[in-house]
Design a protein around this motif. Sequence first.
Motif, PDB file in Angstrom:
ATOM      1  N   MET A   1       0.809  -1.212   0.000  1.00  0.00           N
ATOM      2  CA  MET A   1       0.000   0.000   0.000  1.00  0.00           C
ATOM      3  C   MET A   1       0.848   1.271   0.000  1.00  0.00           C
ATOM      4  SD  MET A   1      -3.272  -0.404  -0.216  1.00  0.00           S
ATOM      5  CE  MET A   1      -3.969   1.092   0.419  1.00  0.00           C
ATOM      6  N   LEU A   2       2.017   1.213   0.632  1.00  0.00           N
ATOM      7  CA  LEU A   2       2.850   2.408   0.727  1.00  0.00           C
ATOM      8  C   LEU A   2       3.257   2.941  -0.661  1.00  0.00           C
ATOM      9  CD1 LEU A   2       4.028   4.329   2.802  1.00  0.00           C
ATOM     10  CD2 LEU A   2       6.097   2.939   2.813  1.00  0.00           C
ATOM     11  N   PRO A   3       3.723   2.082  -1.591  1.00  0.00           N
ATOM     12  CA  PRO A   3       4.037   2.611  -2.927  1.00  0.00           C
ATOM     13  C   PRO A   3       2.818   3.185  -3.646  1.00  0.00           C
ATOM     14  CG  PRO A   3       5.013   0.431  -2.646  1.00  0.00           C
ATOM     15  CD  PRO A   3       4.135   0.682  -1.458  1.00  0.00           C
ATOM     16  N   ILE A   4       1.649   2.600  -3.423  1.00  0.00           N
ATOM     17  CA  ILE A   4       0.433   3.104  -4.071  1.00  0.00           C
ATOM     18  C   ILE A   4       0.082   4.485  -3.511  1.00  0.00           C
ATOM     19  CG2 ILE A   4      -2.048   2.714  -4.365  1.00  0.00           C
ATOM     20  CD1 ILE A   4      -1.410  -0.302  -4.395  1.00  0.00           C
ATOM     21  N   ILE A   5       0.207   4.651  -2.203  1.00  0.00           N
ATOM     22  CA  ILE A   5      -0.066   5.955  -1.589  1.00  0.00           C
ATOM     23  C   ILE A   5       0.929   6.991  -2.099  1.00  0.00           C
ATOM     24  CG2 ILE A   5      -0.023   7.222   0.602  1.00  0.00           C
ATOM     25  CD1 ILE A   5      -1.104   4.616   1.909  1.00  0.00           C
ATOM     26  N   LEU A   6       2.195   6.607  -2.208  1.00  0.00           N
ATOM     27  CA  LEU A   6       3.218   7.507  -2.739  1.00  0.00           C
ATOM     28  C   LEU A   6       2.886   7.909  -4.179  1.00  0.00           C
ATOM     29  CD1 LEU A   6       5.958   8.881  -2.233  1.00  0.00           C
ATOM     30  CD2 LEU A   6       7.044   6.811  -3.108  1.00  0.00           C
ATOM     31  N   CYS A   7       2.473   6.934  -4.981  1.00  0.00           N
ATOM     32  CA  CYS A   7       2.077   7.217  -6.373  1.00  0.00           C
ATOM     33  C   CYS A   7       0.908   8.189  -6.416  1.00  0.00           C
ATOM     34  CB  CYS A   7       1.699   5.929  -7.101  1.00  0.00           C
ATOM     35  SG  CYS A   7       3.113   4.926  -7.590  1.00  0.00           S
ATOM     36  N   SER A   8      -0.055   8.019  -5.516  1.00  0.00           N
ATOM     37  CA  SER A   8      -1.225   8.906  -5.529  1.00  0.00           C
ATOM     38  C   SER A   8      -0.824  10.336  -5.180  1.00  0.00           C
ATOM     39  CB  SER A   8      -2.308   8.394  -4.581  1.00  0.00           C
ATOM     40  OG  SER A   8      -1.922   8.552  -3.237  1.00  0.00           O
ATOM     41  N   VAL A   9       0.084  10.492  -4.226  1.00  0.00           N
ATOM     42  CA  VAL A   9       0.539  11.834  -3.836  1.00  0.00           C
ATOM     43  C   VAL A   9       1.289  12.494  -4.995  1.00  0.00           C
ATOM     44  CG1 VAL A   9       2.113  13.090  -2.297  1.00  0.00           C
ATOM     45  CG2 VAL A   9       0.609  11.315  -1.368  1.00  0.00           C
ATOM     46  N   ILE A  10       2.167  11.724  -5.654  1.00  0.00           N
ATOM     47  CA  ILE A  10       2.938  12.270  -6.786  1.00  0.00           C
ATOM     48  C   ILE A  10       1.998  12.633  -7.936  1.00  0.00           C
ATOM     49  CG2 ILE A  10       4.656  11.708  -8.553  1.00  0.00           C
ATOM     50  CD1 ILE A  10       6.050   9.970  -6.386  1.00  0.00           C
ATOM     51  N   ALA A  11       1.039  11.745  -8.241  1.00  0.00           N
ATOM     52  CA  ALA A  11       0.091  12.012  -9.334  1.00  0.00           C
ATOM     53  C   ALA A  11      -0.725  13.268  -9.052  1.00  0.00           C
ATOM     54  CB  ALA A  11      -0.829  10.813  -9.539  1.00  0.00           C
ATOM     55  N   LEU A  12      -1.175  13.430  -7.826  1.00  0.00           N
ATOM     56  CA  LEU A  12      -1.953  14.621  -7.462  1.00  0.00           C
ATOM     57  C   LEU A  12      -1.096  15.882  -7.593  1.00  0.00           C
ATOM     58  CD1 LEU A  12      -4.583  15.817  -6.350  1.00  0.00           C
ATOM     59  CD2 LEU A  12      -3.650  15.467  -4.058  1.00  0.00           C
ATOM     60  N   ALA A  13       0.147  15.810  -7.111  1.00  0.00           N
ATOM     61  CA  ALA A  13       1.046  16.969  -7.191  1.00  0.00           C
ATOM     62  C   ALA A  13       1.318  17.361  -8.645  1.00  0.00           C
ATOM     63  CB  ALA A  13       2.354  16.662  -6.469  1.00  0.00           C
ATOM     64  N   ILE A  14       1.574  16.368  -9.497  1.00  0.00           N
ATOM     65  CA  ILE A  14       1.842  16.654 -10.916  1.00  0.00           C
ATOM     66  C   ILE A  14       0.615  17.266 -11.572  1.00  0.00           C
ATOM     67  CG2 ILE A  14       2.240  15.563 -13.168  1.00  0.00           C
ATOM     68  CD1 ILE A  14       4.094  13.573 -11.711  1.00  0.00           C
ATOM     69  N   THR A  15      -0.552  16.704 -11.302  1.00  0.00           N
ATOM     70  CA  THR A  15      -1.782  17.206 -11.917  1.00  0.00           C
ATOM     71  C   THR A  15      -2.043  18.655 -11.529  1.00  0.00           C
ATOM     72  OG1 THR A  15      -2.716  14.973 -11.918  1.00  0.00           O
ATOM     73  CG2 THR A  15      -4.257  16.794 -12.146  1.00  0.00           C
ATOM     74  N   VAL A  16      -1.942  18.963 -10.250  1.00  0.00           N
ATOM     75  CA  VAL A  16      -2.176  20.336  -9.789  1.00  0.00           C
ATOM     76  C   VAL A  16      -1.134  21.285 -10.385  1.00  0.00           C
ATOM     77  CG1 VAL A  16      -2.153  21.836  -7.746  1.00  0.00           C
ATOM     78  CG2 VAL A  16      -3.365  19.651  -7.669  1.00  0.00           C
ATOM     79  N   GLU A  17       0.128  20.879 -10.369  1.00  0.00           N
ATOM     80  CA  GLU A  17       1.211  21.728 -10.888  1.00  0.00           C
ATOM     81  C   GLU A  17       1.033  21.999 -12.379  1.00  0.00           C
ATOM     82  OE1 GLU A  17       4.849  22.823 -12.861  1.00  0.00           O
ATOM     83  OE2 GLU A  17       3.881  20.870 -13.096  1.00  0.00           O
ATOM     84  N   ARG A  18       0.709  20.958 -13.151  1.00  0.00           N
ATOM     85  CA  ARG A  18       0.556  21.137 -14.602  1.00  0.00           C
ATOM     86  C   ARG A  18      -0.659  21.998 -14.939  1.00  0.00           C
ATOM     87  NH1 ARG A  18       4.488  21.444 -17.657  1.00  0.00           N
ATOM     88  NH2 ARG A  18       5.124  22.308 -15.706  1.00  0.00           N
ATOM     89  N   ALA A 149      -7.132  -0.073  -4.435  1.00  0.00           N
ATOM     90  CA  ALA A 149      -6.337   1.148  -4.237  1.00  0.00           C
ATOM     91  C   ALA A 149      -5.522   1.466  -5.484  1.00  0.00           C
ATOM     92  CB  ALA A 149      -5.424   0.992  -3.025  1.00  0.00           C
ATOM     93  N   GLY A 150      -4.907   0.436  -6.074  1.00  0.00           N
ATOM     94  CA  GLY A 150      -4.124   0.650  -7.292  1.00  0.00           C
ATOM     95  C   GLY A 150      -4.971   1.185  -8.429  1.00  0.00           C
ATOM     96  N   LEU A 151      -6.172   0.629  -8.585  1.00  0.00           N
ATOM     97  CA  LEU A 151      -7.070   1.093  -9.645  1.00  0.00           C
ATOM     98  C   LEU A 151      -7.592   2.501  -9.364  1.00  0.00           C
ATOM     99  CD1 LEU A 151      -9.081  -2.162 -10.371  1.00  0.00           C
ATOM    100  CD2 LEU A 151      -7.399  -1.059 -11.854  1.00  0.00           C
ATOM    101  N   SER A 152      -7.825   2.811  -8.089  1.00  0.00           N
ATOM    102  CA  SER A 152      -8.338   4.147  -7.762  1.00  0.00           C
ATOM    103  C   SER A 152      -7.275   5.228  -7.965  1.00  0.00           C
ATOM    104  CB  SER A 152      -8.890   4.192  -6.340  1.00  0.00           C
ATOM    105  OG  SER A 152      -7.871   3.963  -5.406  1.00  0.00           O
ATOM    106  N   VAL A 153      -6.013   4.857  -8.012  1.00  0.00           N
ATOM    107  CA  VAL A 153      -4.951   5.804  -8.363  1.00  0.00           C
ATOM    108  C   VAL A 153      -4.770   5.843  -9.875  1.00  0.00           C
ATOM    109  CG1 VAL A 153      -2.461   6.260  -8.198  1.00  0.00           C
ATOM    110  CG2 VAL A 153      -3.735   5.563  -6.175  1.00  0.00           C
ATOM    111  N   ALA A 154      -4.826   4.681 -10.524  1.00  0.00           N
ATOM    112  CA  ALA A 154      -4.559   4.594 -11.965  1.00  0.00           C
ATOM    113  C   ALA A 154      -5.627   5.292 -12.808  1.00  0.00           C
ATOM    114  CB  ALA A 154      -4.444   3.133 -12.384  1.00  0.00           C
ATOM    115  N   ILE A 155      -6.889   5.099 -12.463  1.00  0.00           N
ATOM    116  CA  ILE A 155      -7.964   5.640 -13.302  1.00  0.00           C
ATOM    117  C   ILE A 155      -7.909   7.167 -13.377  1.00  0.00           C
ATOM    118  CG2 ILE A 155     -10.481   5.859 -13.508  1.00  0.00           C
ATOM    119  CD1 ILE A 155     -10.587   2.906 -12.438  1.00  0.00           C
ATOM    120  N   PRO A 156      -7.854   7.898 -12.244  1.00  0.00           N
ATOM    121  CA  PRO A 156      -7.728   9.363 -12.371  1.00  0.00           C
ATOM    122  C   PRO A 156      -6.425   9.787 -13.052  1.00  0.00           C
ATOM    123  CG  PRO A 156      -8.321   8.768 -10.121  1.00  0.00           C
ATOM    124  CD  PRO A 156      -8.005   7.502 -10.852  1.00  0.00           C
ATOM    125  N   SER A 157      -5.352   9.020 -12.838  1.00  0.00           N
ATOM    126  CA  SER A 157      -4.071   9.369 -13.469  1.00  0.00           C
ATOM    127  C   SER A 157      -4.176   9.293 -14.981  1.00  0.00           C
ATOM    128  CB  SER A 157      -2.960   8.441 -12.978  1.00  0.00           C
ATOM    129  OG  SER A 157      -2.734   8.617 -11.603  1.00  0.00           O
TER     130      SER A 157
END
Length: 195
Positions: A1-18, A149-157
Amino acid sequence: MLPIILCSVIALAITVERYWTLRVSKVRPKDQLPQVWSWIKKHELDSEKIKQLKQSSLFGYVLSAGLTSSRYGRDAMKDAIQEAGDHAAHEMEKFLSTLGTIAAISPLLGLLGTVLGMVDVFTDIMIQGTGNTAVLAGGISKALITTAAGLSVAIPSVIFHRALSRKIDELLVLMEQDSAKLVEAIHAENSGQKK
């Protein structure tokens, strides 16, 4: 779960920044081309104004490259604009490959978590037998949570990666059209003055 949570934080940061960086008012201000044309008409375009234009926005960077090369002819101006446009595209696409990678690996991380969870379930079966269904159900439930959890990060990404790619394409087309108008206007005016 930890890598998935890290991925979600990075994806959110990139999306907001872009989305913040790729605002139309920041990349291609509406008043920029009329301002440049006004400078040209009033013969106020000098190296200081071109430097100011270059630093103002990505579109200003593209226009300044074209204006700097305008005295060498239409083809040189178009080439300079194309090269600056490629640089602008690269700047706008920053971090998008990371977002795409997160979209691709998140489901795989979830699947890995599920497989590892199922290994734990089968270990429990070996130790305790199949009589304790609560332990089995709890273990299977934990295992499947990582897939969700993995799918809930992947789909919005995936959605934001596609949306940002589309936004960049639209901005590049608009910049290209406006740059072409400037090239044609400058060289039409120059050929009119020569006559």
